[in-house]
Design a protein around this motif. Structure first.
Motif, PDB file in Angstrom:
ATOM      1  N   LYS A  13       0.824  -1.219   0.000  1.00  0.00           N
ATOM      2  CA  LYS A  13       0.000   0.000   0.000  1.00  0.00           C
ATOM      3  C   LYS A  13       0.854   1.262   0.000  1.00  0.00           C
ATOM      4  CE  LYS A  13      -3.600  -2.221   2.753  1.00  0.00           C
ATOM      5  NZ  LYS A  13      -4.336  -2.150   4.023  1.00  0.00           N
ATOM      6  N   LEU A  14       2.141   1.110   0.292  1.00  0.00           N
ATOM      7  CA  LEU A  14       3.038   2.254   0.431  1.00  0.00           C
ATOM      8  C   LEU A  14       3.850   2.472  -0.831  1.00  0.00           C
ATOM      9  CD1 LEU A  14       4.374   1.364   3.977  1.00  0.00           C
ATOM     10  CD2 LEU A  14       2.531   2.961   3.425  1.00  0.00           C
ATOM     11  N   LYS A  15       4.224   3.710  -1.054  1.00  0.00           N
ATOM     12  CA  LYS A  15       5.086   4.053  -2.178  1.00  0.00           C
ATOM     13  C   LYS A  15       6.522   4.151  -1.684  1.00  0.00           C
ATOM     14  CE  LYS A  15       1.622   6.765  -4.607  1.00  0.00           C
ATOM     15  NZ  LYS A  15       1.285   8.082  -5.135  1.00  0.00           N
ATOM     16  N   ASN A  16       7.479   3.837  -2.559  1.00  0.00           N
ATOM     17  CA  ASN A  16       8.889   4.063  -2.247  1.00  0.00           C
ATOM     18  C   ASN A  16       9.174   5.537  -2.500  1.00  0.00           C
ATOM     19  OD1 ASN A  16       9.300   1.389  -1.671  1.00  0.00           O
ATOM     20  ND2 ASN A  16      10.067   0.885  -3.698  1.00  0.00           N
ATOM     21  N   THR A  17       9.587   6.242  -1.484  1.00  0.00           N
ATOM     22  CA  THR A  17       9.915   7.659  -1.627  1.00  0.00           C
ATOM     23  C   THR A  17      11.301   7.910  -1.062  1.00  0.00           C
ATOM     24  OG1 THR A  17       9.105   8.354   0.543  1.00  0.00           O
ATOM     25  CG2 THR A  17       7.472   8.224  -1.231  1.00  0.00           C
ATOM     26  N   LYS A  18      11.799   9.090  -1.295  1.00  0.00           N
ATOM     27  CA  LYS A  18      13.114   9.433  -0.749  1.00  0.00           C
ATOM     28  C   LYS A  18      13.078   9.536   0.774  1.00  0.00           C
ATOM     29  CE  LYS A  18      12.592  14.437  -1.275  1.00  0.00           C
ATOM     30  NZ  LYS A  18      13.146  15.644  -1.864  1.00  0.00           N
ATOM     31  N   TYR A  19      11.881   9.555   1.351  1.00  0.00           N
ATOM     32  CA  TYR A  19      11.746   9.676   2.803  1.00  0.00           C
ATOM     33  C   TYR A  19      11.714   8.323   3.506  1.00  0.00           C
ATOM     34  CZ  TYR A  19      10.469  14.297   1.252  1.00  0.00           C
ATOM     35  OH  TYR A  19      10.472  15.508   0.643  1.00  0.00           O
ATOM     36  N   GLY A  20      11.625   7.235   2.754  1.00  0.00           N
ATOM     37  CA  GLY A  20      11.631   5.903   3.344  1.00  0.00           C
ATOM     38  C   GLY A  20      10.349   5.593   4.094  1.00  0.00           C
ATOM     39  N   PHE A  21      10.449   4.732   5.083  1.00  0.00           N
ATOM     40  CA  PHE A  21       9.301   4.302   5.867  1.00  0.00           C
ATOM     41  C   PHE A  21       9.486   4.730   7.319  1.00  0.00           C
ATOM     42  CE2 PHE A  21       9.820   0.989   2.557  1.00  0.00           C
ATOM     43  CZ  PHE A  21       8.664   1.253   1.850  1.00  0.00           C
ATOM     44  N   HIS A  22       8.381   4.836   8.039  1.00  0.00           N
ATOM     45  CA  HIS A  22       8.403   5.175   9.456  1.00  0.00           C
ATOM     46  C   HIS A  22       7.493   4.212  10.196  1.00  0.00           C
ATOM     47  CE1 HIS A  22       9.815   8.829   7.508  1.00  0.00           C
ATOM     48  NE2 HIS A  22      10.495   9.014   8.613  1.00  0.00           N
ATOM     49  N   ILE A  23       7.720   4.090  11.492  1.00  0.00           N
ATOM     50  CA  ILE A  23       6.954   3.150  12.301  1.00  0.00           C
ATOM     51  C   ILE A  23       6.669   3.781  13.663  1.00  0.00           C
ATOM     52  CG2 ILE A  23       9.021   2.016  13.231  1.00  0.00           C
ATOM     53  CD1 ILE A  23       7.479  -0.633  13.038  1.00  0.00           C
ATOM     54  N   LYS A  24       5.538   3.382  14.239  1.00  0.00           N
ATOM     55  CA  LYS A  24       5.164   3.776  15.587  1.00  0.00           C
ATOM     56  C   LYS A  24       4.776   2.482  16.299  1.00  0.00           C
ATOM     57  CE  LYS A  24       2.859   7.618  17.616  1.00  0.00           C
ATOM     58  NZ  LYS A  24       2.046   8.769  17.368  1.00  0.00           N
ATOM     59  N   ILE A  25       5.259   2.265  17.518  1.00  0.00           N
ATOM     60  CA  ILE A  25       5.025   1.017  18.230  1.00  0.00           C
ATOM     61  C   ILE A  25       4.164   1.299  19.456  1.00  0.00           C
ATOM     62  CG2 ILE A  25       6.134  -0.932  19.396  1.00  0.00           C
ATOM     63  CD1 ILE A  25       8.673  -0.220  17.765  1.00  0.00           C
ATOM     64  N   SER A  26       3.152   0.458  19.670  1.00  0.00           N
ATOM     65  CA  SER A  26       2.315   0.599  20.870  1.00  0.00           C
ATOM     66  C   SER A  26       2.242  -0.741  21.585  1.00  0.00           C
ATOM     67  CB  SER A  26       0.915   1.095  20.507  1.00  0.00           C
ATOM     68  OG  SER A  26       0.267   0.156  19.691  1.00  0.00           O
ATOM     69  N   ASP A  27       1.841  -0.703  22.863  1.00  0.00           N
ATOM     70  CA  ASP A  27       1.839  -1.919  23.675  1.00  0.00           C
ATOM     71  C   ASP A  27       0.454  -2.450  24.011  1.00  0.00           C
ATOM     72  OD1 ASP A  27       0.882  -0.164  25.567  1.00  0.00           O
ATOM     73  OD2 ASP A  27       2.595  -0.326  26.908  1.00  0.00           O
ATOM     74  N   GLY A  28      -0.583  -1.889  23.492  1.00  0.00           N
ATOM     75  CA  GLY A  28      -1.935  -2.376  23.782  1.00  0.00           C
ATOM     76  C   GLY A  28      -2.543  -1.742  25.018  1.00  0.00           C
ATOM     77  N   GLU A  29      -1.755  -0.985  25.765  1.00  0.00           N
ATOM     78  CA  GLU A  29      -2.270  -0.274  26.940  1.00  0.00           C
ATOM     79  C   GLU A  29      -2.273   1.231  26.706  1.00  0.00           C
ATOM     80  OE1 GLU A  29      -0.176  -1.445  30.441  1.00  0.00           O
ATOM     81  OE2 GLU A  29      -0.858  -3.517  30.294  1.00  0.00           O
TER      82      GLU A  29
END
Length: 64
Positions: A13-29
């Motif tokens: 679903k994502l495009k390859n861009t010069k900015y790359g990919f980012h992630i956010k992590i959550s713990d369910g709480e």
């Protein structure tokens, strides 16, 4: 659908861009990290931390 297939579908679903990919992590709480770059090196570091947190560094079943 396997876990790998699910991840591949999400990345498709994502495009390859010069900015790359980012992630956010959550713990369910409701606790979560800041948004961070997801580079190959960062992915290795995240995998190491997950393995350490779940004490699976030497568990071969984790990688199957």
């Amino acid at each position: 659908m396997t876990s790998k297939e699910y991840l591949e579908s999400q990345f498709s679903k994502l495009k390859n861009t010069k900015y790359g990919f980012h992630i956010k992590i959550s713990d369910g709480e409701g606790n979560e990290t800041n948004r961070m770059e997801l580079s190959p090196n960062r992915a290795k570091e995240i995998l190491y931390i997950i393995q350490k947190r779940f004490d699976i560094i030497n568990d071969p079943k984790f990688f199957n």
